[in-house]
Design an enzyme around this catalytic site. Structure first.
Site, mmCIF file in Angstrom:
data_model
loop_
_atom_site.group_PDB
_atom_site.id
_atom_site.type_symbol
_atom_site.label_atom_id
_atom_site.label_comp_id
_atom_site.label_asym_id
_atom_site.label_seq_id
_atom_site.Cartn_x
_atom_site.Cartn_y
_atom_site.Cartn_z
ATOM 1 N N ASN A 9 0.876 -1.177 0.000
ATOM 2 C CA ASN A 9 0.000 0.000 0.000
ATOM 3 C C ASN A 9 0.912 1.225 0.000
ATOM 4 O O ASN A 9 1.512 1.551 1.012
ATOM 5 C CB ASN A 9 -0.886 -0.031 1.256
ATOM 6 C CG ASN A 9 -1.723 1.225 1.407
ATOM 7 O OD1 ASN A 9 -1.774 2.069 0.490
ATOM 8 N ND2 ASN A 9 -2.385 1.369 2.537
ATOM 9 N N LYS A 11 0.096 4.239 -0.257
ATOM 10 C CA LYS A 11 -0.562 5.405 0.359
ATOM 11 C C LYS A 11 -0.363 6.649 -0.531
ATOM 12 O O LYS A 11 -0.276 6.514 -1.752
ATOM 13 C CB LYS A 11 -0.054 5.612 1.790
ATOM 14 C CG LYS A 11 -0.145 4.324 2.618
ATOM 15 C CD LYS A 11 0.046 4.527 4.083
ATOM 16 C CE LYS A 11 -0.090 3.199 4.806
ATOM 17 N NZ LYS A 11 0.027 3.302 6.249
ATOM 18 N N HIS A 94 -9.471 1.220 5.145
ATOM 19 C CA HIS A 94 -8.175 1.430 5.801
ATOM 20 C C HIS A 94 -8.354 2.400 6.970
ATOM 21 O O HIS A 94 -9.161 3.328 6.887
ATOM 22 C CB HIS A 94 -7.159 1.989 4.791
ATOM 23 C CG HIS A 94 -5.764 1.946 5.331
ATOM 24 N ND1 HIS A 94 -5.303 2.880 6.224
ATOM 25 C CD2 HIS A 94 -4.751 1.070 5.137
ATOM 26 C CE1 HIS A 94 -4.044 2.568 6.552
ATOM 27 N NE2 HIS A 94 -3.698 1.469 5.899
ATOM 28 N N GLU A 96 -6.685 4.795 7.953
ATOM 29 C CA GLU A 96 -6.459 6.216 7.606
ATOM 30 C C GLU A 96 -7.714 6.812 6.973
ATOM 31 O O GLU A 96 -8.008 7.996 7.146
ATOM 32 C CB GLU A 96 -5.222 6.346 6.705
ATOM 33 C CG GLU A 96 -3.949 6.144 7.523
ATOM 34 C CD GLU A 96 -2.784 5.531 6.768
ATOM 35 O OE1 GLU A 96 -2.808 5.500 5.533
ATOM 36 O OE2 GLU A 96 -1.856 5.060 7.446
ATOM 37 N N GLU A 164 -5.015 -4.691 10.781
ATOM 38 C CA GLU A 164 -4.010 -3.649 10.942
ATOM 39 C C GLU A 164 -4.291 -2.850 12.214
ATOM 40 O O GLU A 164 -5.111 -1.913 12.183
ATOM 41 C CB GLU A 164 -4.046 -2.691 9.744
ATOM 42 C CG GLU A 164 -3.758 -3.348 8.421
ATOM 43 C CD GLU A 164 -3.203 -2.345 7.411
ATOM 44 O OE1 GLU A 164 -2.148 -2.624 6.842
ATOM 45 O OE2 GLU A 164 -3.828 -1.282 7.202
ATOM 46 N N GLY A 170 2.782 2.617 10.727
ATOM 47 C CA GLY A 170 3.705 3.734 10.542
ATOM 48 C C GLY A 170 4.446 4.154 11.803
ATOM 49 O O GLY A 170 5.045 5.219 11.851
ATOM 50 N N SER A 210 3.785 -1.699 10.289
ATOM 51 C CA SER A 210 5.239 -1.699 10.481
ATOM 52 C C SER A 210 5.907 -3.024 10.087
ATOM 53 O O SER A 210 6.855 -3.472 10.731
ATOM 54 C CB SER A 210 5.590 -1.327 11.923
ATOM 55 O OG SER A 210 5.158 -0.006 12.200
HETATM 56 P P1 13P Z 1 3.206 0.676 7.565
HETATM 57 O O1 13P Z 1 3.734 -0.626 7.009
HETATM 58 O O2 13P Z 1 3.886 1.871 7.009
HETATM 59 O O3 13P Z 1 3.148 0.645 9.065
HETATM 60 O O4 13P Z 1 1.681 0.793 7.064
HETATM 61 C C1 13P Z 1 0.840 -0.291 7.204
HETATM 62 C C2 13P Z 1 -0.407 -0.015 6.471
HETATM 63 O O5 13P Z 1 -1.187 0.838 6.858
HETATM 64 C C3 13P Z 1 -0.674 -0.770 5.247
HETATM 65 O O6 13P Z 1 -1.958 -0.562 4.788
#
Ligand code: 13P
Length: 255
Positions: A9, A11, A94, A96, A164, A170, A210
């Site tokens: 992803n 983002k 997601h 976010e 997640e 992150g 992560s």
């Molecule tokens: P990170 O791997 O940067 O922590 O993000 C995970 C994520 O949100 C994947 O959708």
């Protein structure tokens, strides 16, 4: 047998030129890896170019979000009809989207329905926030999210779930393999109750938060964890290819 699944992803990262460069850097090595379903989820504006780059490869394409209506006066939105010509997968729900853009369980449910109706495979994300985790509410939260997202939907195998935990995204603070496996097992039980045991056994459930080349083995060596949804580490060609290679090796060994 559940085929291991690794998705990147990206983002809101990479300009169109950077995205193409990143694909070029990983294409050849990623294409050769067998036994893992590999999916790249770049920003919308790169889907057209990357779909052409991935033609004739074993790598699949996904979007990071979509609206649930097919078309109309929804300025700025992207519909399942637009995506289905370009990609096979779409990330939905997601954290976010949920926390920064106020997406509700009800909207996520509409999106999952619209994706499936258009032959797009949802990668449905669920996960608890730090305060829920600390209050011992992880199962309550993910159960509510999964149940709401799949409400009114007939059992389907064309769906991937990603667990997640918000506190692990992150932050560099991944869950432990054991924690992730326990929650994934719980999610499978929720799906079994909602749909049936057979489907629950067949669905791929991933861990995300992560994930790096250094810790992928910890997750993937649990038979319960079918793969990963990778954020930051998917923006580095070498590291992402390494994650997919490790997954292929370990899952082959533990089959
Ligand atoms: P990170 O791997 O940067 O922590 O993000 C995970 C994520 O949100 C994947 O959708």
């Amino acid at each position: 047998m559940r085929i291991p699944f690794i998705a990147g992803n990206w983002k809101m990262n990479t300009t169109a030129a950077e995205a193409e460069r990143l694909v070029l850097e990983m294409l050849e090595r990623l294409d050769k890896i067998e036994g893992v379903e590999k999916v790249l989820c770049p920003p919308f504006v790169s889907l057209v170019a990357i779909s052409m780059m991935l033609e004739n490869s074993s790598i699949k394409l996904g979007a990071q979000n979509m609206y649930f209506e097919a078309k109309g006066a929804y300025t700025g939105e992207i519909s399942p009809l637009m995506l289905r010509e370009l990609c096979g997968f779409v990330i939905l729900g997601h954290s976010e989207r949920r926390w920064y853009f106020g997406e509700t369980d009800e909207q996520v449910n509409k999106k999952v329905k619209a994706a499936l109706a258009n032959k797009l495979k949802p990668i449905l994300c669920v996960g608890e926030r730090l305060e829920d985790n600390e209050a011992g509410k992880t199962e309550e939260v993910v159960s509510r999210q999964v149940t709401a997202a799949l409400s009114g939907i007939e059992p389907v195998r064309d769906l991937v779930i990603a667990y997640e935990p918000v506190w692990a995204i992150g932050t560099g603070k991944a869950a432990s393999g054991k924690q992730a496996a326990a929650t994934i097992q719980f999610i499978r039980a929720v799906v079994a109750k909602l749909w049936n045991k057979g489907i629950a056994q067949d669905l791929r459930i991933l861990y995300g938060g992560s994930v790096t080349g250094a810790n992928i083995a910890e997750f993937i060596s649990h038979p319960e964890i079918d793969g990963a949804l990778v954020g930051g580490a998917s923006l580095k060609a070498e590291e992402f290819v390494g994650i997919v290679e490790r997954t292929a090796e370990i899952k082959k060994r533990t089959k």
